[in-house]
Design a protein around this motif. Structure first.
Motif, PDB file in Angstrom:
ATOM      1  N   ASN A   1      12.557  20.350 -23.822  1.00 35.39           N
ATOM      2  CA  ASN A   1      13.394  20.541 -22.468  1.00 35.39           C
ATOM      3  C   ASN A   1      14.280  19.179 -22.156  1.00 35.39           C
ATOM      4  O   ASN A   1      14.998  19.209 -21.451  1.00 35.39           O
ATOM      5  N   ILE A   2      14.978  18.704 -23.540  1.00 35.12           N
ATOM      6  CA  ILE A   2      15.757  17.776 -23.324  1.00 35.12           C
ATOM      7  C   ILE A   2      17.085  18.167 -24.443  1.00 35.12           C
ATOM      8  O   ILE A   2      18.040  17.219 -24.657  1.00 35.12           O
ATOM      9  N   LYS A   3      16.931  18.934 -25.299  1.00 31.43           N
ATOM     10  CA  LYS A   3      17.940  19.361 -26.091  1.00 31.43           C
ATOM     11  C   LYS A   3      19.053  19.980 -25.124  1.00 31.43           C
ATOM     12  O   LYS A   3      18.887  21.025 -24.476  1.00 31.43           O
ATOM     13  N   ASP A   4      20.305  19.425 -25.271  1.00 29.91           N
ATOM     14  CA  ASP A   4      21.636  20.013 -24.320  1.00 29.91           C
ATOM     15  C   ASP A   4      22.849  20.280 -25.315  1.00 29.91           C
ATOM     16  O   ASP A   4      23.732  19.937 -24.960  1.00 29.91           O
TER      17      ASP A   4
ATOM     18  N   VAL B   1      16.731  15.727 -33.542  1.00 32.62           N
ATOM     19  CA  VAL B   1      15.485  15.456 -32.819  1.00 32.62           C
ATOM     20  C   VAL B   1      15.562  15.979 -31.334  1.00 32.62           C
ATOM     21  O   VAL B   1      16.526  16.169 -30.751  1.00 32.62           O
ATOM     22  N   GLU B   2      14.314  16.702 -30.952  1.00 33.32           N
ATOM     23  CA  GLU B   2      14.129  16.816 -29.626  1.00 33.32           C
ATOM     24  C   GLU B   2      12.678  16.326 -29.377  1.00 33.32           C
ATOM     25  O   GLU B   2      11.733  17.293 -29.750  1.00 33.32           O
TER      26      GLU B   2
ATOM     27  N   VAL C   1      13.870  11.501 -26.675  1.00 33.05           N
ATOM     28  CA  VAL C   1      15.228  11.162 -27.658  1.00 33.05           C
ATOM     29  C   VAL C   1      15.622  12.743 -27.906  1.00 33.05           C
ATOM     30  O   VAL C   1      14.900  13.485 -28.393  1.00 33.05           O
ATOM     31  N   ASN C   2      17.138  12.676 -27.722  1.00 31.19           N
ATOM     32  CA  ASN C   2      17.577  14.297 -28.202  1.00 31.19           C
ATOM     33  C   ASN C   2      18.767  13.929 -29.227  1.00 31.19           C
ATOM     34  O   ASN C   2      18.685  13.028 -29.756  1.00 31.19           O
TER      35      ASN C   2
END
Length: 365
Positions: free
Chosen positions: A92-95, A136-137, A154-155
């Motif tokens: 839920n943090i890859k943007d 990374v995600e 970390v993304n």
């Protein structure tokens, strides 16, 4: 009557294939001042092993996929400086629109970190200076020999730090979502609730007197809520390993860090104490053999096929292993044994750990 358990865990996979459960317990909250870090690994690659590596600055040991043991990936590990790292996948943090083919580089980053990082500050510098996108995600858990204990979400382009030492409970549970990310994309939340319930019970009184075996028994071998479905159970058919890294107090010899390692399915395998020393101290049965497999992992996977609750055998075998190891380890940490003498004694003991496993699991009870 023996209860079958694997049948309750098959055929109900509802999450992606990388669904680990983890916790860091701060040394400021434990009774002996040593931090604990649990990584319960879920993955599609069930053949796991442990490798020994020499990095640019530090030698280290780490969990690897057996068939790719020396391809520059590690999935949990510790180095001779007492720097230890693990990860859980996040969803839920890859943007960005970085393609999947350029992602899943967490193992590469951890391999690099173990070779060059001596503390949390070094790891933060690594995150800042690696080329973007990072690929990374993930949530990275880190402890060091200086008292540091933190999670990093970390993304591909940024990271957020959560200092476990500053948290009021003294510990943090992490599964497969990042607190800084999108709430609608949380994964592994049911397992997070289950793990949090378990930890709140075993960590009900400060200072926490919990040991590595407590974490394995209560978490990695827990079938709590199994009737509610696989997402609520921590050990599952895709569980490949479980590790507890027991760090050191600030100022203590970083070589006193112990990586308690279960290879294979935790309810039918045993934890063996692994160390970083002057040269490779790993027993052969945790390393990839000529066929690329770890003997201990292969044995545990065969035990898994028995479709039986073998947790009593696990506990009996580990009680024997712990007693043998801790007898010499306590003398080493107290100064009664030199590094060289301890390492020699450890080398003579380590083959006994596999023998104990084979003898205990060969019993028909």
């Amino acid at each position: 009557m023996r209860k079958t358990v694997l049948s309750l865990l098959l055929g109900m996979l509802t999450l992606p294939a990388f669904c680990c459960t983890s916790i860091i317990i701060s040394g400021k909250a434990t009774a002996d001042g040593r931090p604990l870090m649990l990584k319960h690994r879920d993955t599609g690659k069930l053949d796991n092993a442990v490798g020994y590596f020499r990095g640019p600055r530090f030698s280290f040991i780490g969990l690897v996929n057996a068939s790719t043991a020396f391809d520059g990936e590690v999935w949990t590990g510790t180095n001779e400086a007492g720097f230890s790292i693990m990860n859980t996948a996040s969803y839920n943090i890859k943007d960005d629109d970085v393609p999947a083919s350029d992602m899943d580089r967490e193992g590469i980053i951890m391999y690099k970190a173990l070779g060059i990082c001596g503390n949390l500050a070094d790891f933060e510098n690594l995150l800042d200076t690696l080329p973007r996108p990072l690929g990374v995600e993930a949530n990275f858990g880190v402890i060091d020999a200086c008292g540091g204990a933190a999670y990093y979400e970390v993304n591909n382009h940024s990271w957020v730090k959560y200092d476990v030492n500053a948290m009021q409970p003294g510990y943090r549970v992490v599964t497969n979502f990042s607190e800084s990310g999108r709430r609608e994309d949380y994964k592994g939340y049911e397992r997070y609730i289950t793990a949090t319930e378990i930890f709140s019970e075993i960590l009900s009184k400060k200072p926490y007197k919990v040991k590595h075996g407590d974490l394995f028994d209560c978490v990695s071998r827990s079938y709590r809520n199994r009737e509610r479905g696989k997402a609520y159970v921590i050990p599952r058919n895709i569980t490949s390993a479980s590790l507890v890294i027991e760090g050191v107090r600030p100022g203590e010899n970083p070589l006193h860090t112990v990586m308690w390692t279960i290879l294979g399915y935790p309810p039918c395998s045993v934890a063996v104490p692994l160390l970083v020393g002057n040269g490779c101290l790993l027993p052969a049965y945790v390393m990839p053999g000529d066929d690329g497999h770890s003997e201990l992992c292969d044995l545990a996977l065969k035990m898994k096929e028995r479709d039986a609750d073998l947790r009593p055998q696990c506990r009996r075998a580990e009680d024997k292993i712990d007693a043998m190891f801790l007898k010499i380890f306590g003398k080493w940490t107290s100064g009664d044994l030199s590094d060289n003498l301890f390492f020699r004694k450890y080398a003579s003991l380590r083959s006994s750990f596999l023998r104990i496993y084979k003898e205990e699991f060969g019993k028909n009870d």
